[in-house]
Design an enzyme around this catalytic site. Structure first.
Site, short mmCIF file in Angstrom:
data_model
loop_
_atom_site.label_atom_id
_atom_site.label_comp_id
_atom_site.label_asym_id
_atom_site.label_seq_id
_atom_site.Cartn_x
_atom_site.Cartn_y
_atom_site.Cartn_z
CG ASP A 110 -2.13 -0.93 1.00
OD1 ASP A 110 -2.64 -0.98 -0.14
OD2 ASP A 110 -2.53 -1.61 1.96
CG ASP A 176 -6.89 -4.16 -2.45
OD1 ASP A 176 -7.24 -5.27 -2.91
OD2 ASP A 176 -7.40 -3.66 -1.45
#
Length: 396
Positions: A110, A176
């Site tokens: 992330d 993601d």
């Protein structure tokens, strides 16, 4: 930056349907900017994590993956308004991102979310060299998560003292990560280092082969043998089941593949984004806001996920911008439909008691977290509204 007052005269709106609700989108965008400004004394240096039942915010801890979405919204608002208060509020958060890079166990896939919307945005908006340095360091750390045996970027880290958790994270990719690849593409252009782009391309191709199913739906995660890199099986982490169809995972990949096409011009990325978008469109049926999972059993409650609608809308406008004729009209119309559904059923910008912008997000239904405001829903809502108006200057 694009002056929206000139849009009507440059032929843009003349090339699209006269039924487009662009005036409503602009009005909503202005309400978003006003909401961010009004909430500054409440939010301070904190970063929203998710909404409570009264539409106030719970806030992130120091390493949360959503920590950058407040800064991202401030940078969008600064671009739109020219108000230096938004620049100051975004830059004041820089120490939090230094702290992430100083804590190796806090760094995972992330980093793209965290640093694209904070430090890359700062560099692109202001030319701040310290922000550029932090973003490049984050790209370097992200690149070191690449596993050459399976050609993928590892999503999560081992869990100290938790063998079961460590087994779960080993050899795992997730949808993601497609959104995080932009940090690597940016770093490759910024430094001239081909390896960043090569790693991003390798992961994108692996995701294309193993996360995207034959029918255009997708797995949330895929697991590889951590030693050999051999593919094992698709699974889920946030969807209803391994063979179900988590809408936000699909949204991440629609936007991610479209964004990767902007960086590379690789037609496979555009074609994949189109396949994913077509399946999303088909799966929506007549709904105005997507369900959190499109393959639910009849007795499951179909909680809505406004964040999936906002992310997909923003990605569709990217697809429209690189398409011609019928495809351009198709993706624009679908994006408009998603935005209009959000404005009709989820818009909180007219509610003076709400601290965020969108209701009915689904953070993690399997963990009992649903029907709440989400800062990433708010960020992509703003991005989609801007793309609807023809803006092209973003931070991915």
């Amino acid at each position: 930056m694009i002056d929206t007052r000139q849009m009507a005269s440059d032929g843009y709106f003349n090339r699209t349907s006269s039924s487009r609700t662009v005036a409503a989108h602009q009005e909503a965008l202005e309400r978003c900017v006003a909401r961010l400004k009004a909430m500054m004394p409440v939010v301070g240096l904190r970063n929203p994590k998710m909404g409570r039942s009264d539409n106030s915010w719970e806030y992130c801890g120091p390493f949360d993956w959503v920590i950058s979405f407040q800064a991202g919204q401030y940078w969008l608002a600064a671009q739109l308004s020219g108000d230096p208060a938004f620049v100051v509020a975004a830059q004041a958060r820089r120490q939090a991102f230094r702290h992430i890079l100083a804590t190796p166990l806090a760094c995972d896939h992330d980093l793209g979310f965290q640093f694209s919307l904070s430090c890359v945005a700062d560099w692109r908006m202001t030319g701040n060299e310290a922000a550029r340095e932090l973003a490049l360091k984050a790209a370097d750390v992200l690149s070191r998560r690449f596993d050459a045996s399976g050609n993928y970027i590892r999503a999560w880290n081992p869990k100290p003292g938790n063998p079961q958790g460590s087994r779960f994270t080993a050899g795992r990719i997730i949808a993601d990560t497609l959104q995080n690849l932009a940090l690597l593409y940016w770093a490759s252009i910024e430094t001239g280092t081909a390896a960043y782009r090569e790693i991003a391309d390798a992961h994108a191709m692996t995701s294309m082969r193993h996360l995207v199913r034959e029918d255009g739906s997708s797995y949330h995660t895929f697991v590889f043998d951590p030693a050999s890199g051999e593919p094992r099986q698709g699974e889920t982490h946030q969807g209803h089941a391994d063979e179900s169809f988590w809408s936000r995972g699909q949204a991440w990949m629609i936007h991610g593949f479209a964004q990767s096409y902007l960086y590379t011009g690789n037609p496979l990325y555009k074609q994949t984004a189109e396949r994913l978008a077509a399946k999303f469109e088909q799966s929506m049926g007549q709904d105005k806001v997507p369900a959190w999972d499109f393959y639910l059993p009849a007795d499951a409650k179909p909680w809505r996920d406004s964040s999936a609608g906002a992310i997909t809308g923003a990605g569709l406008y990217i697809l429209a911008s690189v398409s011609a004729d019928e495809d351009r009209r198709r993706w624009t119309a679908f994006a408009d439909r998603l935005l209009d559904g959000l404005l009709e059923t989820c818009d909180l910008t007219r509610d003076p008691k709400a601290q965020g912008m969108l209701a009915h997000g689904a953070a993690h239904v399997r963990s009992g977290v649903h029907d709440n405001m989400l800062p990433y829903g708010d960020y992509y809502f703003m991005e989609a509204l801007m793309r609807s108006q023809g803006h092209t200057q973003f931070f991915w």
